[in-house]
Design a protein around this motif. Structure first.
Motif, short mmCIF file in Angstrom:
data_model
loop_
_atom_site.label_atom_id
_atom_site.label_comp_id
_atom_site.label_asym_id
_atom_site.label_seq_id
_atom_site.Cartn_x
_atom_site.Cartn_y
_atom_site.Cartn_z
N SER A 10 -78.19 -49.10 17.11
CA SER A 10 -76.99 -48.30 16.85
C SER A 10 -77.21 -46.85 17.28
O SER A 10 -76.29 -46.21 17.78
N ASP A 11 -78.41 -46.33 17.06
CA ASP A 11 -78.72 -44.98 17.53
C ASP A 11 -78.58 -44.89 19.04
O ASP A 11 -78.03 -43.92 19.57
N ALA A 57 -74.99 -44.85 19.95
CA ALA A 57 -74.40 -43.53 19.67
C ALA A 57 -74.71 -42.56 20.80
O ALA A 57 -73.84 -41.80 21.25
N LEU A 58 -75.94 -42.59 21.29
CA LEU A 58 -76.30 -41.72 22.41
C LEU A 58 -75.50 -42.07 23.66
O LEU A 58 -75.05 -41.18 24.39
N ASP A 66 -72.10 -40.71 23.20
CA ASP A 66 -72.10 -39.26 23.41
C ASP A 66 -72.11 -38.91 24.89
O ASP A 66 -71.41 -38.00 25.33
N ALA A 90 -69.22 -43.46 19.29
CA ALA A 90 -70.50 -42.83 18.94
C ALA A 90 -70.54 -42.54 17.45
O ALA A 90 -71.57 -42.78 16.79
N GLN A 91 -69.45 -42.05 16.91
CA GLN A 91 -69.38 -41.75 15.48
C GLN A 91 -69.56 -43.03 14.65
O GLN A 91 -70.30 -43.04 13.66
N ARG A 126 -73.21 -44.15 14.77
CA ARG A 126 -74.06 -43.35 13.87
C ARG A 126 -73.88 -43.77 12.41
O ARG A 126 -74.85 -43.85 11.66
N ALA A 161 -75.73 -46.98 11.90
CA ALA A 161 -77.18 -46.77 11.84
C ALA A 161 -77.59 -46.29 10.45
O ALA A 161 -78.58 -46.76 9.89
N THR A 162 -76.82 -45.39 9.88
CA THR A 162 -77.11 -44.90 8.53
C THR A 162 -77.02 -46.03 7.52
O THR A 162 -77.91 -46.17 6.65
#
Length: 80
Positions: free
Chosen positions: A23-24, A27-28, A31, A51-52, A55, A58-59
Motif C-alpha cells: 500500500s505504501d 501511495a507513492l 503521488d 494515494a490518500q 496511505r 497502509a495505516t
C-alpha cells in the motif's frame, strides 16, 4: 485468550505488514501520477485520492499487524 496459536497470529501479522508495504508503494505511485504534468486535472485528482486511500490502508494494515502481534484479533478480522 485467542483460539489461534501465537505462530498463526504472527504469520497473519507478517501478511498484513507486507500488505502495508504494498500500500505504501501504491501511495507513492499515486503521488507520482498526481504530480504528472502530462496528465489532466481529473487524472491528477483521481491519482491523489488513490494515494490518500492507499496511505489509509497502509495505516490500517499496520494497526491490524500490531494487534495480532500483541495476541489480539481485531473485531473486523475473521481468521477462520
Amino acid at each position: 485468550m485467542s483460539r489461534f496459536s501465537r505462530a498463526r497470529l504472527n504469520r497473519e501479522a507478517d501478511y498484513f505488514t507486507a500488505e502495508a508495504k504494498r500500500s505504501d508503494a501504491a501511495a507513492l505511485d499515486g503521488d507520482r501520477a498526481a504530480s504528472d504534468s502530462n496528465a489532466d486535472d481529473y487524472q491528477r485528482s483521481v491519482a491523489a485520492r488513490c494515494a490518500q486511500t492507499a496511505r489509509a490502508n497502509a495505516t490500517e494494515y499496520r494497526n491490524i499487524a500490531d494487534a495480532l502481534r500483541d495476541g489480539e484479533i481485531p473485531d473486523q478480522l475473521d481468521l477462520s
